[in-house]
Design an enzyme around this catalytic site. Sequence first.
Site, PDB file in Angstrom:
ATOM      1  N   ASP A  26      -0.418 -76.370  67.866  1.00  0.00           N
ATOM      2  CA  ASP A  26      -1.483 -76.195  68.855  1.00  0.00           C
ATOM      3  C   ASP A  26      -1.870 -74.731  69.046  1.00  0.00           C
ATOM      4  O   ASP A  26      -2.288 -74.326  70.124  1.00  0.00           O
ATOM      5  CB  ASP A  26      -1.069 -76.804  70.220  1.00  0.00           C
ATOM      6  N   HIS A  43      -6.932 -81.192  66.104  1.00  0.00           N
ATOM      7  CA  HIS A  43      -7.713 -79.968  65.949  1.00  0.00           C
ATOM      8  C   HIS A  43      -8.978 -80.100  66.771  1.00  0.00           C
ATOM      9  O   HIS A  43      -9.707 -81.073  66.617  1.00  0.00           O
ATOM     10  CB  HIS A  43      -8.111 -79.741  64.489  1.00  0.00           C
ATOM     11  N   THR A 100      -3.397 -84.779  70.958  1.00  0.00           N
ATOM     12  CA  THR A 100      -3.101 -86.096  70.392  1.00  0.00           C
ATOM     13  C   THR A 100      -2.544 -87.048  71.449  1.00  0.00           C
ATOM     14  O   THR A 100      -2.911 -88.209  71.498  1.00  0.00           O
ATOM     15  CB  THR A 100      -2.085 -85.945  69.223  1.00  0.00           C
ATOM     16  N   SER A 144      -8.909 -64.476  69.595  1.00  0.00           N
ATOM     17  CA  SER A 144      -9.741 -65.480  70.258  1.00  0.00           C
ATOM     18  C   SER A 144      -9.635 -65.296  71.764  1.00  0.00           C
ATOM     19  O   SER A 144      -8.536 -65.173  72.310  1.00  0.00           O
ATOM     20  CB  SER A 144      -9.280 -66.876  69.848  1.00  0.00           C
TER      21      SER A 144
HETATM   22  P1  IMP Z   1       5.890 -86.420  64.881  1.00  0.00           P
HETATM   23  O1  IMP Z   1       5.213 -85.479  63.960  1.00  0.00           O
HETATM   24  O2  IMP Z   1       4.940 -87.354  65.593  1.00  0.00           O
HETATM   25  O3  IMP Z   1       7.014 -87.152  64.221  1.00  0.00           O
HETATM   26  O4  IMP Z   1       6.579 -85.572  66.054  1.00  0.00           O
HETATM   27  C1  IMP Z   1       7.680 -84.718  65.820  1.00  0.00           C
HETATM   28  C2  IMP Z   1       7.606 -83.482  66.731  1.00  0.00           C
HETATM   29  O5  IMP Z   1       6.552 -82.647  66.300  1.00  0.00           O
HETATM   30  C3  IMP Z   1       7.306 -83.797  68.192  1.00  0.00           C
HETATM   31  O6  IMP Z   1       7.986 -82.863  69.007  1.00  0.00           O
HETATM   32  C4  IMP Z   1       5.815 -83.595  68.306  1.00  0.00           C
HETATM   33  O7  IMP Z   1       5.416 -83.293  69.616  1.00  0.00           O
HETATM   34  C5  IMP Z   1       5.636 -82.415  67.369  1.00  0.00           C
HETATM   35  N1  IMP Z   1       4.305 -82.324  66.772  1.00  0.00           N
HETATM   36  C6  IMP Z   1       3.831 -83.004  65.716  1.00  0.00           C
HETATM   37  N2  IMP Z   1       2.592 -82.622  65.424  1.00  0.00           N
HETATM   38  C7  IMP Z   1       2.275 -81.657  66.290  1.00  0.00           C
HETATM   39  C8  IMP Z   1       1.117 -80.829  66.474  1.00  0.00           C
HETATM   40  O8  IMP Z   1       0.125 -80.908  65.743  1.00  0.00           O
HETATM   41  N3  IMP Z   1       1.167 -79.959  67.509  1.00  0.00           N
HETATM   42  C9  IMP Z   1       2.261 -79.830  68.301  1.00  0.00           C
HETATM   43  N4  IMP Z   1       3.360 -80.557  68.150  1.00  0.00           N
HETATM   44  C10 IMP Z   1       3.373 -81.462  67.164  1.00  0.00           C
END
Ligand code: IMP
Length: 459
Positions: free
Chosen positions: A38, A66, A331, A445
Amino acid sequence: MITDTTQSPAQSQPQSGGTPHGSTQTASTAVVGLQWGDEGKGKVIDLLAPRFDAVVRYNGGANAGHTVVIGGKKHAFHLMPSGVLHQGVRSVIANGVVVDPTVILSEIERASQALGGEVDLLISDRAHVVMPYHKAEDEMREQILSAHTDKDRSIGTTKRGIGPAYSDKAHRSTAVRVGDLLRPDLLKEKLERICEAKRPVLSALGADPAVCDASALHEECTEAGKKLRSRICDTGTLLNEMISAGGRLLFEGANATLLDLDHGTFPYVTSSNCSVCGIPSGTGLAPRHVGRVQGVLKAYSTRVGAGPFPTERDDEIGDRIRTRGNEFGTTTGRPRRCGWLDLVALKYAVTLNGVDSLAVMLLDVLAGFDELSVCTGYRTSDGSVTDRFPADASALEAVTPVYETVPGFQEEITGVRTWDDLPEGARRYLELIEQRLGVPVGIVSVGPDREQTIVRSID
Ligand code: IMP
C-alpha cells in the site's frame, strides 16, 4: 545523479529505442514496494506508464489494491495492471500471477468503460487460476488459526485464495492454469479429479464441500475461457519479442518486499515473490532485462494483517497518521496499522531489490507534527543495537526500535509542485532518507491526485 525537472512524466513523450538483443543494458524499469504494501505503487506506475510499451504484473493476484485518482475520480483495481488507463500502453498479466477469472472479467469491463474503448490486456496461459475452493480454504485456514488456544495465530490474509492457489501450483496435480480454460475436455477431466481430492480436505477444514462441484466449476471456467480467449497467450515469448524489438517494459510488483514469500517477515507474508527477485520467474524474462529499479515507500510505515512491526504506534500518533493518510485497506477495508518510518527495514529492502531511485509517497500526511521520528537501529534482548533486519519474525517481534528525532514541518504541502517549494523541514526529512538509504529521491507524492506529484528525476 539527480536532475531537477518540473516536467510531468505524463506530459513527456514515450521514449523509443531500446536494447540490442544480447546487451546487458535494458530500457525497462521495475516498480516495487519497499515496505508492507500500500505504498502508492499504483500512482507511480500510472505516472511512468506513458514512457513504456507495456505494464507487466509478475506476482500476486486480487490481494493487491491499486488506486489511481484522475481528476478527483478514484479508479481501484486488484488484478489489472495499473497502467491500464493509458491508451497505447499494453497491460500484461504474466505467468507468476494467480488469476481469479471473476475478478479479471469485472475489471476488464470497468476499465473499458473508464477508457471508452477496449483494454489492451493479455494474460499468460501459464498463470494459475484462483478457484472458489481456494477462497473457501483461505477463509477456513485463517479461522482455524485465529481460534488457536493460546493466541490468535492467523496471518490476516485478504481471503482472496492467494495462498491456496499458489499451494496448488506447487502441488501440481491439483492446479488449473489459465491455458486450461481453453481446453474444455481436458479441464473437465482435471476438475473431476481435483474436486474428488479436495472435497474431504475442505470438509475437514469445516468448509462447505459444495464449492467443489466439478460440473458447476467446469461451466464457469469454460464460460470465462470463451470471454478471455483472445487475451490468453504465451506472454513470456511475447515479452521477449517486445524487448528484442526495443520495447520498454514497466514491471509492476504487487504487494511488497517485506511481504515477499522468501525475503519478507515469514510466515506473515504473502505467497509470492513480490520483490524484483520474482520478475524473471514470474515473466519468463532473463534477469538482465529487469533494468532500473524504482523503489516506492511511504513517508511513514503501515501494515495490514498480522506480523511484526517494530515502529508501530498504537496511540494518538498512529491514529493521526491513519486519519490523515486514510489508511484503510483498498482490498479489505481493514484499518491499517500505522507507525514511524523504519530505515532498518528500508535499507534491507533497498539492498535486496538493488533500488536505483526512491519515490516517497504520502509526505503530506506528516504535515503538522512538531517532530518526526525515524528508526535507525533495533535494540535486541541482549541490549545491543543492530542495523541488521532479522530473518525470523519472532526475532523482529522482540526488538525495540532506536529512534532519531528530527524537526517536523507545519505547512500543508498538498499544493507544492517543486522540490524547492517544499518547506525546509520536509526537504530535510527527504534528505535524511536519501542519505541513510544511499539512494536519491526521484519522486515525491503530496496528495492522491496524479497532479499532486513532485518529479525530480525519473531516469
Ligand atoms: P494474502 O496475500 O491474502 O495471503 O495475505 C497475506 C498477508 O499479506 C496479509 O497480512 C495481507 O494483509 C498482506 N497483503 C497481501 N497483499 C497486500 C497488499 O497488496 N497490501 C498490503 N498487504 C497485503
